[in-house]
Scaffold this active site. Structure first.
Site, PDB file in Angstrom:
ATOM      1  N   GLU A  63      25.367 -22.430  -8.759  1.00 59.29           N
ATOM      2  CA  GLU A  63      26.689 -21.881  -9.067  1.00 59.29           C
ATOM      3  C   GLU A  63      27.715 -22.256  -8.002  1.00 59.29           C
ATOM      4  O   GLU A  63      28.859 -22.575  -8.312  1.00 59.29           O
ATOM      5  CB  GLU A  63      26.622 -20.351  -9.199  1.00 59.29           C
ATOM      6  CG  GLU A  63      25.999 -19.888 -10.500  1.00 59.29           C
ATOM      7  CD  GLU A  63      26.772 -20.362 -11.732  1.00 59.29           C
ATOM      8  OE1 GLU A  63      27.995 -20.559 -11.645  1.00 59.29           O
ATOM      9  OE2 GLU A  63      26.139 -20.537 -12.787  1.00 59.29           O
ATOM     10  N   TYR A 146      33.295 -14.166  -9.276  1.00 58.16           N
ATOM     11  CA  TYR A 146      32.707 -15.093 -10.258  1.00 58.16           C
ATOM     12  C   TYR A 146      31.236 -15.348  -9.948  1.00 58.16           C
ATOM     13  O   TYR A 146      30.362 -15.200 -10.805  1.00 58.16           O
ATOM     14  CB  TYR A 146      33.477 -16.427 -10.305  1.00 58.16           C
ATOM     15  CG  TYR A 146      32.643 -17.470 -11.000  1.00 58.16           C
ATOM     16  CD1 TYR A 146      32.500 -17.436 -12.389  1.00 58.16           C
ATOM     17  CD2 TYR A 146      31.906 -18.413 -10.277  1.00 58.16           C
ATOM     18  CE1 TYR A 146      31.667 -18.330 -13.041  1.00 58.16           C
ATOM     19  CE2 TYR A 146      31.077 -19.309 -10.920  1.00 58.16           C
ATOM     20  CZ  TYR A 146      30.965 -19.258 -12.303  1.00 58.16           C
ATOM     21  OH  TYR A 146      30.130 -20.142 -12.939  1.00 58.16           O
ATOM     22  N   ASP A 164      34.448 -18.837 -15.612  1.00 61.49           N
ATOM     23  CA  ASP A 164      34.900 -20.060 -14.942  1.00 61.49           C
ATOM     24  C   ASP A 164      35.961 -20.722 -15.821  1.00 61.49           C
ATOM     25  O   ASP A 164      36.386 -20.149 -16.838  1.00 61.49           O
ATOM     26  CB  ASP A 164      33.706 -20.987 -14.642  1.00 61.49           C
ATOM     27  CG  ASP A 164      33.102 -21.583 -15.907  1.00 61.49           C
ATOM     28  OD1 ASP A 164      33.518 -21.189 -17.021  1.00 61.49           O
ATOM     29  OD2 ASP A 164      32.221 -22.448 -15.794  1.00 61.49           O
TER      30      ASP A 164
END
Ligand code: SF4
Length: 393
Positions: A63, A146, A164
């Site tokens: 990520e 996030y 995202d």
């Protein structure tokens, strides 16, 4: 007004989209929308390496690595990373130079420094086990909302959204959000919708499906003909999909001209380590800096060397100009070969006076050592350019 969509009293009115086209308002058909998305993902998901085990460590690294990075490039870096650091223990024991060298080329080096700090914290505060609690994940260095949502949902199945740029694009089209997605009023609306869409017990698949759909189907140019959400998509059915998301204000690009030099002595090259802040913090570089107005690049490199290192130098050749873009800068770096003006070589001037300090460390490096040191991309290109020029002689 019957055949037009309008926002009147908060209620949506949809157009007649013709025979054979059944439009299902997304808010009213969430279970069908979720099912269509999950079925599509099950059939079309890419076999990405971290999807083999969904280990928290791999999900976390992927990520962070994929932020601002194209998928193919991210996968290459991810595989190389996992060969060097197969688990948090090996990562936490690494030096910062090793970590930055593996990250080299991905940019935004604070991400790599934060990964190392977080790994060490997991070892000392969490007994080497990546935390599963979203608040504890969020408390690790370099993890914002996030990434916390992504790791908590994908690795641990927590019912959290994962937003995202791909997800922003899909939501702005499906729900026809007609203001810039990263600003109010759209941003909180996107968060609310993203959470409302996550089905109970399927956060891992759902969040990845949204991102995958944005990457493969609802891309910059939408491929609505093969989209599982076509029947629910307001943007598509209003004929405005390609106008969503509404672009926000773009950051201005700043051009910059710099001058940099390679100073050799006894077969070694002078390098300095940048201070820890900023996008290139703690990377090794050849000294240099900005060319001022009305200044010649050759004069700028002489001045910069004196200011940063105390060395008086003279350009002996010009290697060329390296052009590179990063964050909001577009730089043209003039590259020189240098020799010391005074002979014999003055003693190394480090540490420089506080008012001039632009580096935390320095070294005279042998060419083979340079290959192991982390450097900003344009400096690596210069190192490669010079070493191949020497190899050719
Ligand atoms: S129908 Fe088109 S615009 Fe709507 S989500 Fe699918 S690809 Fe995107």
């Amino acid at each position: 007004m019957s055949n037009m969509m309008k926002r009147a009293t908060g209620q949506l009115f949809f157009p007649d989209i013709g025979p054979g086209n059944r439009f299902l308002p997304p808010e009213a058909h969430l279970p069908q929308l979720q099912r269509a998305l999950l079925d599509w993902f099950a059939a079309h998901k890419r076999p990405l390496p971290w999807r083999a085990s969904y280990s928290p460590y791999e999900v976390w690294i992927s990520e962070i690595m994929l932020q601002q990075t194209r998928m193919e490039r991210g996968v290459t870096y991810f595989k190389r990373w996992m060969k060097h650091f197969p688990d948090i223990q090996s990562l936490a024991a690494a030096s910062e130079d090793e970590v930055l060298r593996l990250w080299e080329g991905l940019g935004y080096y604070a991400r790599a420094r934060h990964i190392l700090s977080a790994a060490r914290l997991v070892m000392t505060e969490h007994k080497g086990i990546f935390p599963s609690d979203p608040a504890r994940i969020r408390a690790l260095p370099g993890i914002g909302p996030y990434t916390a949502g992504a790791v908590a949902s994908i690795a641990f199945g927590e019912k959290l959204p994962c937003i995202d740029a791909n997800v922003e694009r899909v939501l702005s089209r499906v729900f026809n959000i007609d203001t810039p997605v990263r600003q109010k009023p759209a941003a909180p609306k996107i968060r609310e919708l993203a959470l409302a869409l996550v089905p109970e017990g399927r956060a891992r698949e759902h969040n990845q499906a949204m991102m995958e759909l944005g990457a493969l189907v609802c891309a910059k140019k939408p491929h609505c003909g093969r989209c599982p959400l076509a029947a629910f998509c307001v943007g598509r059915n209003m004929g405005v999909a390609d106008k969503r998301p509404v672009p926000g204000k773009k950051a201005a690009i700043t051009p910059a001209v710099t001058a940099t030099g390679i100073l050799r002595r006894n077969g070694r090259i002078f390098l300095q380590k940048r201070l820890s802040g900023g996008v290139w913090g703690n990377l090794w570089e050849f000294p240099g800096g900005r060319v001022e107005n009305n200044e010649r690049p050759a004069d700028a490199v002489i001045r910069e060397f004196m200011e940063e290192t105390g060395f008086a130098v003279t350009p002996v050749c010009k290697y060329g100009i390296i052009r590179h873009g990063y964050t909001t800068y577009k730089i043209a770096m003039h590259c020189f070969g240098l020799k010391l003006t005074e002979s014999p070589c003055p003693p190394a001037p480090f540490p420089p006076p506080a008012h001039l300090a632009s580096a935390s460390s320095w070294r005279w490096a042998a060419p083979e050592e340079i290959a192991d040191l982390p450097m900003p991309t344009p400096h690596r290109r210069l190192a490669d350019m010079v070493s191949s020029a020497y190899a050719a002689h």
